[in-house]
Structure formats: structure tokens, C-alpha cells
Design an enzyme around this catalytic site. Structure first.
Site, PDB file in Angstrom:
ATOM      1  N   ASP A 141     -31.119 -38.439  13.882  1.00  0.00           N
ATOM      2  CA  ASP A 141     -32.411 -38.638  13.215  1.00  0.00           C
ATOM      3  C   ASP A 141     -32.962 -40.040  13.506  1.00  0.00           C
ATOM      4  O   ASP A 141     -33.362 -40.769  12.587  1.00  0.00           O
ATOM      5  CB  ASP A 141     -32.280 -38.400  11.699  1.00  0.00           C
ATOM      6  CG  ASP A 141     -33.645 -38.382  11.005  1.00  0.00           C
ATOM      7  OD1 ASP A 141     -34.645 -38.069  11.679  1.00  0.00           O
ATOM      8  OD2 ASP A 141     -33.708 -38.696   9.801  1.00  0.00           O
ATOM      9  N   HIS A 184     -28.433 -41.240   2.302  1.00  0.00           N
ATOM     10  CA  HIS A 184     -27.520 -40.246   2.873  1.00  0.00           C
ATOM     11  C   HIS A 184     -26.669 -40.859   3.968  1.00  0.00           C
ATOM     12  O   HIS A 184     -26.976 -41.929   4.482  1.00  0.00           O
ATOM     13  CB  HIS A 184     -28.313 -39.062   3.435  1.00  0.00           C
ATOM     14  CG  HIS A 184     -29.548 -39.478   4.183  1.00  0.00           C
ATOM     15  ND1 HIS A 184     -30.802 -39.413   3.621  1.00  0.00           N
ATOM     16  CD2 HIS A 184     -29.733 -40.009   5.411  1.00  0.00           C
ATOM     17  CE1 HIS A 184     -31.697 -39.853   4.478  1.00  0.00           C
ATOM     18  NE2 HIS A 184     -31.077 -40.237   5.579  1.00  0.00           N
ATOM     19  N   GLN A 252     -27.385 -34.639   7.517  1.00  0.00           N
ATOM     20  CA  GLN A 252     -27.532 -35.834   6.675  1.00  0.00           C
ATOM     21  C   GLN A 252     -27.178 -35.466   5.243  1.00  0.00           C
ATOM     22  O   GLN A 252     -27.952 -34.786   4.562  1.00  0.00           O
ATOM     23  CB  GLN A 252     -28.971 -36.367   6.759  1.00  0.00           C
ATOM     24  CG  GLN A 252     -29.276 -37.011   8.102  1.00  0.00           C
ATOM     25  CD  GLN A 252     -30.761 -37.261   8.322  1.00  0.00           C
ATOM     26  OE1 GLN A 252     -31.561 -36.335   8.275  1.00  0.00           O
ATOM     27  NE2 GLN A 252     -31.133 -38.502   8.578  1.00  0.00           N
ATOM     28  N   ARG A 282     -34.632 -53.134   4.527  1.00  0.00           N
ATOM     29  CA  ARG A 282     -35.501 -51.970   4.299  1.00  0.00           C
ATOM     30  C   ARG A 282     -34.645 -50.848   3.730  1.00  0.00           C
ATOM     31  O   ARG A 282     -33.696 -50.397   4.375  1.00  0.00           O
ATOM     32  CB  ARG A 282     -36.141 -51.520   5.610  1.00  0.00           C
ATOM     33  CG  ARG A 282     -36.996 -50.250   5.511  1.00  0.00           C
ATOM     34  CD  ARG A 282     -37.347 -49.776   6.916  1.00  0.00           C
ATOM     35  NE  ARG A 282     -38.246 -48.649   6.987  1.00  0.00           N
ATOM     36  CZ  ARG A 282     -37.873 -47.365   6.941  1.00  0.00           C
ATOM     37  NH1 ARG A 282     -36.600 -47.033   6.784  1.00  0.00           N
ATOM     38  NH2 ARG A 282     -38.751 -46.399   7.070  1.00  0.00           N
ATOM     39  N   ASP A 284     -34.174 -47.240   2.825  1.00  0.00           N
ATOM     40  CA  ASP A 284     -34.765 -46.016   3.334  1.00  0.00           C
ATOM     41  C   ASP A 284     -34.786 -44.908   2.278  1.00  0.00           C
ATOM     42  O   ASP A 284     -33.828 -44.740   1.529  1.00  0.00           O
ATOM     43  CB  ASP A 284     -33.898 -45.583   4.527  1.00  0.00           C
ATOM     44  CG  ASP A 284     -34.423 -44.361   5.205  1.00  0.00           C
ATOM     45  OD1 ASP A 284     -35.561 -44.423   5.674  1.00  0.00           O
ATOM     46  OD2 ASP A 284     -33.699 -43.357   5.260  1.00  0.00           O
ATOM     47  N   GLU A 326     -38.988 -48.005   1.070  1.00  0.00           N
ATOM     48  CA  GLU A 326     -39.647 -46.993   1.892  1.00  0.00           C
ATOM     49  C   GLU A 326     -39.777 -45.760   1.010  1.00  0.00           C
ATOM     50  O   GLU A 326     -38.844 -44.969   0.879  1.00  0.00           O
ATOM     51  CB  GLU A 326     -38.831 -46.685   3.159  1.00  0.00           C
ATOM     52  CG  GLU A 326     -39.635 -45.896   4.184  1.00  0.00           C
ATOM     53  CD  GLU A 326     -39.220 -44.432   4.336  1.00  0.00           C
ATOM     54  OE1 GLU A 326     -39.970 -43.685   4.975  1.00  0.00           O
ATOM     55  OE2 GLU A 326     -38.169 -44.023   3.820  1.00  0.00           O
ATOM     56  N   HIS A 395     -42.652 -45.428  13.015  1.00  0.00           N
ATOM     57  CA  HIS A 395     -41.881 -44.440  13.774  1.00  0.00           C
ATOM     58  C   HIS A 395     -41.986 -43.042  13.167  1.00  0.00           C
ATOM     59  O   HIS A 395     -41.529 -42.079  13.756  1.00  0.00           O
ATOM     60  CB  HIS A 395     -40.419 -44.879  13.823  1.00  0.00           C
ATOM     61  CG  HIS A 395     -39.771 -44.797  12.477  1.00  0.00           C
ATOM     62  ND1 HIS A 395     -40.127 -45.625  11.429  1.00  0.00           N
ATOM     63  CD2 HIS A 395     -38.840 -43.954  11.978  1.00  0.00           C
ATOM     64  CE1 HIS A 395     -39.439 -45.292  10.363  1.00  0.00           C
ATOM     65  NE2 HIS A 395     -38.642 -44.285  10.664  1.00  0.00           N
ATOM     66  N   ASP A 396     -42.539 -42.941  11.949  1.00  0.00           N
ATOM     67  CA  ASP A 396     -42.642 -41.642  11.289  1.00  0.00           C
ATOM     68  C   ASP A 396     -44.029 -41.029  11.489  1.00  0.00           C
ATOM     69  O   ASP A 396     -44.939 -41.658  12.024  1.00  0.00           O
ATOM     70  CB  ASP A 396     -42.327 -41.783   9.801  1.00  0.00           C
ATOM     71  CG  ASP A 396     -40.818 -41.847   9.558  1.00  0.00           C
ATOM     72  OD1 ASP A 396     -40.070 -41.243  10.348  1.00  0.00           O
ATOM     73  OD2 ASP A 396     -40.400 -42.509   8.590  1.00  0.00           O
ATOM     74  N   ARG A 520     -41.756 -36.678  16.541  1.00  0.00           N
ATOM     75  CA  ARG A 520     -42.020 -38.080  16.194  1.00  0.00           C
ATOM     76  C   ARG A 520     -41.672 -38.991  17.370  1.00  0.00           C
ATOM     77  O   ARG A 520     -42.130 -40.132  17.433  1.00  0.00           O
ATOM     78  CB  ARG A 520     -41.212 -38.486  14.947  1.00  0.00           C
ATOM     79  CG  ARG A 520     -41.772 -37.893  13.659  1.00  0.00           C
ATOM     80  CD  ARG A 520     -40.917 -38.228  12.473  1.00  0.00           C
ATOM     81  NE  ARG A 520     -39.563 -37.698  12.604  1.00  0.00           N
ATOM     82  CZ  ARG A 520     -38.568 -37.943  11.762  1.00  0.00           C
ATOM     83  NH1 ARG A 520     -38.785 -38.724  10.727  1.00  0.00           N
ATOM     84  NH2 ARG A 520     -37.377 -37.418  11.944  1.00  0.00           N
TER      85      ARG A 520
END
Ligand code: GLC
Length: 650
Positions: A141, A184, A252, A282, A284, A326, A395-396, A520
Site C-alpha cells: 500500500d 494498522h 493491513q 505524520r 496516518d 491525517e 499521494h492519495d 493512485r
């Protein structure tokens, strides 16, 4: 009374610390621990007080923090002390960030050091390096399925390379942001493997179920994050013979924060990265940290308590380190990740402003600012010592998570409007020259999000293919307009690597079996450094974008009212194509800057004399701080897709 309980517990914990810890001279640690302990104790008890091992786990928590404090270098401890004194340091307009994947940007960590000159040339002084830890090949991912939270992907380098990168960045005055994927782990993480082997201690690190009874009940309320590639929120694990919660991809596994051992492990990891030299961590997918039956499993009160406790523990051990939340969720929910009370409930100092990002894209598609204005008008206030990360691309994917009520207030039907946006950005609507792709299509709800680079979404890719100079020029203007909006809004602008040279979609991702099922990767570029070199060639697209951004960044850094001190006022104007806000100075109104952006493809006019606030000031002319142009005209003409940063001239 509660404080007495926590004080006596603290005394017991300190007495029980191992001699090796007690012998150390850790005065600052004790001071901060004493100051924060009541809050920590209260939060820990709210989360874990029902468990018999609660106090025992609290001992472990303090010991973990003490050990990481002892591991913290003298250099980092000195930075902590400086930042404690200059506590608003990150609110300054001086910070401008870039986010990037090491592999695509430079190849590996060592080579990344040679790009420092590039950051400096543009004016970047905060670099977010996307996750680069050990992940299973083909099930990573994009780095967010970590199989070892302390091991760097050997293709990128080693731990030592991160330490030296952080050091050299610091010498150049550049902050380092690193991810901690706290929601995760990969199914190949040691904890997951032990769980698979039947170890109940590690099965308790995750949400594991014997049969479908509870998973089915959870599913009734939980939405799907990746409906195409990973439908459902649970995965059957053959080795374990059990179901495990997997909200994102099936590889995940969601960590179970109702287990204090998980909290302590992850805190230890955050502090570990703080000690490797991360200035900012960061965090997530924080909205997902706590799962509860009968809920969507997002934005739960306990997720906030977990973050508050993390912040308290970090303030004691590594107080110079900031957190980014995030949390790509509704505006009313996002602001809660800053914390809801400075004294008792601090969380993350920074959060992604996904609302502003998506609203700006709406203005691009509609060529008006009706929804943008509505959305920003209703953006809830945040805590004072907290700031936005303002961005256009990352990046998303781009989610269309606008508030339905705002869409209606802007005069649209929510479903039809979202459909229009998807059609527009995939180039299917009318003469749209956007070249995006739908991501995460959900056949049950009809929802989808959008992939694609900034340049391709604003039409640069199509314009270049047609060699149409006029269209190229329009796309470049749009790129600059959008950046002018994130550079002046208040908060830290985060430029996505490649956007500064107009990087278009990377279609080759389909040839890579590790990436081909996730579009993505369309907008996760491998930087073409020959193309980047064209920034020095007059008249190229690269030069026009790069130089303009470079100038904008330099100008931003010199405008004190662009610091984020809750000093922005949204201005309502008659013209629906204009987005207008004022950045104010608390004492000196004449230092205010009026930001005006025209999202239409033709020139628009703004009657300055009609602006209430503007009438308060005595000024003879106005100057655009970006171009240096002066105007005396009360009827301001704003060319197509252009912006102004207007200062009053006495
Ligand atoms: C975050 C990341 C995203 C990833 C997801 C699951 O949202 O930004 O790239 O897919 O978490 O880890």
C-alpha cells in the site's frame, strides 16, 4: 482527590524505576512528567481503567518514556528546549513544505541528500518523506503496510541514512517529517505472524474473531475504504483460522488500541522516530484508531483520547516534536484532531486541510467559488496553537467529502454535483481537458474519488498533447492560482513533488505488478530530472511554473500576516467567480493583505470601494505584493485565472 491518587501512583512508579534509569540525570524529564502526569493518568484510566492490569501498564508506559528520553541525543534535547521557549515556531509564514516518495524523487536516501540544493532553490524548508519502512513486496500500500516499524526498506537505505539525512537537513534549516502508520500493520509484521501461530497475546494486538457473528454486526455500520480492491472490513486468515479486521487492504491488520500494550508499543515507535531526528511525525489514518460496534468506526471519542495521551507522552519525552493528523473526514470532525481544549485536550498541532483542497478543486471544475465560499465560511474554528497543512495534491486520491448542506447552499444537488465533478475530472464532461481517473468506485453507493496529477487535472497534459499554446498558458495560470491560494491561506503549504515543474500523469504504473491495481500511482511520479533541468530554460513550462512558485514562496515568507494566527477573514463579494479573503494584523490594519483569486476563464471585476473592511483604511493605492504592480482603481480587474495579494499603500 483525583490528583492525590495520581501523585501517589507517580511516586510509586518513580520508586520502582530500574536503577539504570534512576542513576541517569533526567531532570527535564521529571519536570515535564510531573507537569503532565495528572492528565496522562486521567486519560489512561478513561481508556484502560476497567482492566486489572491498568496500573501495571502505567508503570510500563512511564518506563518506556524514560528509556526513550535517555536515548534522546543531546542535540535533540537542546532543540526541545528551544522549541518549548519559542512555542509558536511552527505557526510562522516562513515554513513551506514538500512531500515526496524517496524512490520516485531521488532513488534512495543517500541520493536524496543531493537534492537539498533543489529544495533550497525553490524555498522548501520542510520535507515530508513518505513511508520507507520494510513492507512486503507487492502488498505494501505504497509503504503503508509496514512489516517492521523500525527497519528501513533496504532498497532505500538504512536507519543510519535517516539519521544523517535529518542531521544534514537541519544544518540547512529544513524540517524532516516522517510517517508513523499507527492504525494498522502488515499481515507479515512479527505481531501478526505470532497471532497467526496462535499466540493469544498477539491475537489481542488485533481485532480477531472466531466466526462472522461480530464481524457481520460491525459491517452493518462500517463503510468501505477501498471498495474495489478490498471490499468489506474483515479478512479470513487461513493460518489463524479466524477473521481479522482489515479496514484498508486485506493485508493491513487494524491494531487494537483497546489493548494498552498496543498503545505502549506504538508510543515507543513514535518516540523511536522522534529520536532518529523526525521534527514532525505524520500520524496516518487517525480517524480509524478506535472501533466500536454499531458505529462507522471513525472519529470515535476514544480515538481522540488515544491521541491526547500520545501527545502528553510525547510532550514529556520529545516536546520539540509535532504531530500531523491525517484525518480525511468531514470539516467538523477534522478540527477535533487539533484537540478541543488547550489545557486538557491537546492532540495534533497540524492537520491536513482536505476540506480546502477539495473545495479548490470544485472551484476549478465549476469556474466559480460558490461552494468554496460556503465551505470555508462553515469551516469550524480550530484551537489557537494549531495550524493547517494546506495542499492541492498528495499521494492519495481527491475525495469529494463536501458537506451536503454546503452543496445545497451553493445551489446544487449533492448527488448530481458529485457526479458532475467526477465526469469533469475524468475528462468525460463537455470539453473538460482534465485527465484524471476514478478511484475507489463503490458500485453500491455510486461514490468515487479522483486520481491524477495537478498538471493533468488542470488540463496541462491535454494542452501539451494538442501543442496548444493558449491552453498551455491557461493551465499554467491555473496551477499558479491554486498555489497562491494555499500559500496565503494560513498554515503550512505542502507542495507535492513534481507539481513545481508541471508533472503530468504517470501512466507506466500499470506495467508494474506491485502498482497496477491502484491508480493512485498515476500521480506518484518518478521525477524526470532532465525535465526538471528545463526550469533553467527561459519560456519552458517548467521554468514558468518553477520560477513563479519560487517567487511566490519568497514573497510569502516576507509577509508576516501570512503567519497562521487565526487572522483570516472571508470576504463575501457579489462576483461568484472570485474567492476573496483578508489576512489581518491584530494591531495594524494597514498591514493587512487582501487575497483575491479569479477562478473564471475570463477577466472579472471587484468593486473595492464596496468592501466594508477596506473602507476602514485610509489608503491612496494598492500594491500586489507578488507582481509589485500598483493600482489606484477602485474597480479592480482580475485577469482570467489570476490572483492578487494586495497590500494597502498609505
Ligand atoms: C493513509 C495513507 C494512504 C493509505 C491509507 C492506509 O490514508 O495516506 O495512502 O492507503 O492510509 O494505510
Amino acid at each position: 482527590m483525583y490528583e492525590q491518587i495520581s501523585h501517589s501512583l507517580l511516586n510509586e512508579i518513580l520508586n520502582a524505576l530500574k536503577p539504570a534509569i534512576k542513576r541517569k540525570h533526567i531532570r527535564h524529564f521529571y519536570t515535564r512528567l510531573g507537569a503532565n502526569f495528572f492528565g496522562m493518568y486521567t486519560l489512561f484510566h478513561k481508556l484502560y481503567g476497567h482492566r486489572d492490569d491498568c496500573d501495571k501498564q502505567m508503570y510500563r508506559l512511564v518506563e518506556t518514556m524514560a528509556k526513550q528520553y535517555i536515548n534522546r541525543s543531546a542535540e535533540h534535547k537542546a532543540i526541545d528546549i528551544d522549541r518549548e521557549k519559542d512555542y509558536d515556531w511552527f505557526m510562522s509564514q516562513k515554513w513551506v513544505g514538500m512531500s515526496l516518495y524517496t524512490e520516485g524523487f531521488a532513488g534512495n536516501l543517500k541520493k536524496l541528500q543531493s537534492k537539498i540544493a533543489y529544495f533550497e532553490e525553490l524555498g522548501i524548508n520542510l520535507v515530508h518523506i513518505m513511508p520507507l519502512l520494510h513492507c512486503p513486496e507487492g502488498a505494501s500500500d505504497g509503504g503503508y503496510a509496514v512489516s517492521n516499524f523500525r527497519k528501513v526498506d533496504p532498497n532505500m537505505g538504512a536507519l543510519e541514512d535517516i539519521r544523517s539525512l535529518s542531521h544534514i537537513l537541519r544544518e540547512h534549516g529544513i524540517l524532516l517529517v516522517l510517517d508513523v502508520v499507527m492504525n494498522h500493520s502488515s499481515n507479515e509484521h512479527e505481531w501478526a505472524q505470532k497471532a497467526q501461530q496462535g499466540d493469544p497475546v498477539y491475537q489481542d494486538y488485533y481485532y480477531v474473531f472466531e466466526d462472522r457473528h461480530l464481524p457481520d454486526q460491525y459491517e452493518a455500520n462500517m463503510p468501505e475504504v477501498f471498495p474495489e480492491s478490498a471490499p468489506g472490513n474483515f479478512t479470513w486468515d487461513e493460518a489463524m483460522g479466524k477473521w481479522v479486521m482489515t479496514v484498508f487492504n486485506n493485508y493491513q491488520w487494524d491494531l487494537n488500541y483497546s489493548n494498552p500494550a498496543v498503545f505502549i508499543e506504538m508510543l515507543n515507535i513514535i518516540l523511536f522516530w522522534a529520536n532518529q531526528g523526525a521534527d514532525i511525525v505524520r500520524l496516518d489514518a487517525v480517524a480509524f484508531l478506535w472501533k466500536k460496534l454499531g458505529t462507522a468506526g471513525q472519529n470515535e471519542r476514544e480515538a481522540h483520547l488515544v491521541l491526547q495521551l500520545m501527545k502528553d507522552c510525547c510532550q514529556v519525552t520529545a516536546p520539540g516534536v509535532l504531530f500531523i493528523a491525517e484525518a480525511i473526514v468531514a470539516p467538523v470532525e477534522v478540527v477535533k484532531y487539533f484537540g478541543e481544549d488547550v489545557v486538557i485536550a491537546k492532540e495534533c498541532e497540524l492537520a491536513y486541510n482536505a476540506t480546502y483542497m477539495a473545495l479548490l478543486w470544485d472551484a476549478v471544475a465549476t469556474k466559480n467559488t460558490k461552494l468554496l465560499h460556503e465551505g470555508i465560511k462553515n469551516l469550524p474554528l480550530k484551537l489557537e496553537r494549531a495550524s493547517w497543512l494546506n495542499y492541492l495534491r498528495c499521494h492519495d486520491d481527491i475525495g469529494l467529502g463536501f458537506d451536503d448542506l454546503d452543496i445545497e447552499r451553493a445551489g446544487y444537488n449533492p448527488k448530481a454535483h458529485r457526479h458532475f465533478l467526477l465526469e469533469y475530472f475524468t475528462g468525460a464532461y463537455g470539453d473538460s481537458s482534465a485527465r484524471g481517473m476514478k478511484f475507489g468506485q463503490n458500485s453500491k453507493t455510486g461514490d468515487a474519488r479522483i486520481s491524477g496529477t495537478l498538471a493533468s487535472l488542470v488540463g496541462l497534459e491535454a494542452a501539451l498533447a494538442r501543442s496548444n499554446e493558449k491552453e498551455i498558458d491557461e493551465a499554467v495560470k491555473l496551477i499558479l492560482l491554486l498555489h497562491s491560494m494555499i500559500l496565503s491561506f494560513g498554515g503550512i503549504p505542502l507542495i507535492y513533488n513534481g507539481d513545481e515543474i508541471g508533472t503530468t500523469n504517470h501512466y507506466e504504473y500499470v506495467k508494474d505488478v506491485r502498482k497496477d491495481r491502484d491508480n493512485r500511482w498515476l500521480h506518484r511520479p518518478t521525477i524526470d530530472w532532465d525535465k526538471a533541468a528545463k526550469r533553467h530554460q527561459h519560456g519552458t513550462v517548467e521554468q514558468r511554473i518553477f520560477d513563479a512558485l519560487k517567487k511566490m514562496i519568497a514573497v510569502r515568507k516576507a509577509i508576516p500576516v501570512f503567519a497562521d494566527l487565526n487572522n483570516r477573514e472571508l470576504i463575501t463579494v457579489d462576483n461568484p467567480h472570485l474567492f476573496v479573503f483578508l489576512r489581518t494584523h491584530p494591531q495594524d490594519f494597514m498591514s493587512s493583505v487582501l487575497v483575491v483569486g479569479n477562478f473564471d476563464a475570463s477577466p472579472q471585476y471587484l468593486d473595492l470601494s464596496a468592501l466594508d473592511l477596506w473602507q476602514q483604511a485610509q489608503y491612496s493605492s494598492m500594491k500586489d505584493l507578488y507582481s509589485g504592480e500598483k493600482t489606484k482603481d477602485d474597480r479592480l480587474r482580475i485577469p482570467a485565472h489570476q490572483f492578487y495579494w494586495l497590500a494597502m499603500q498609505p
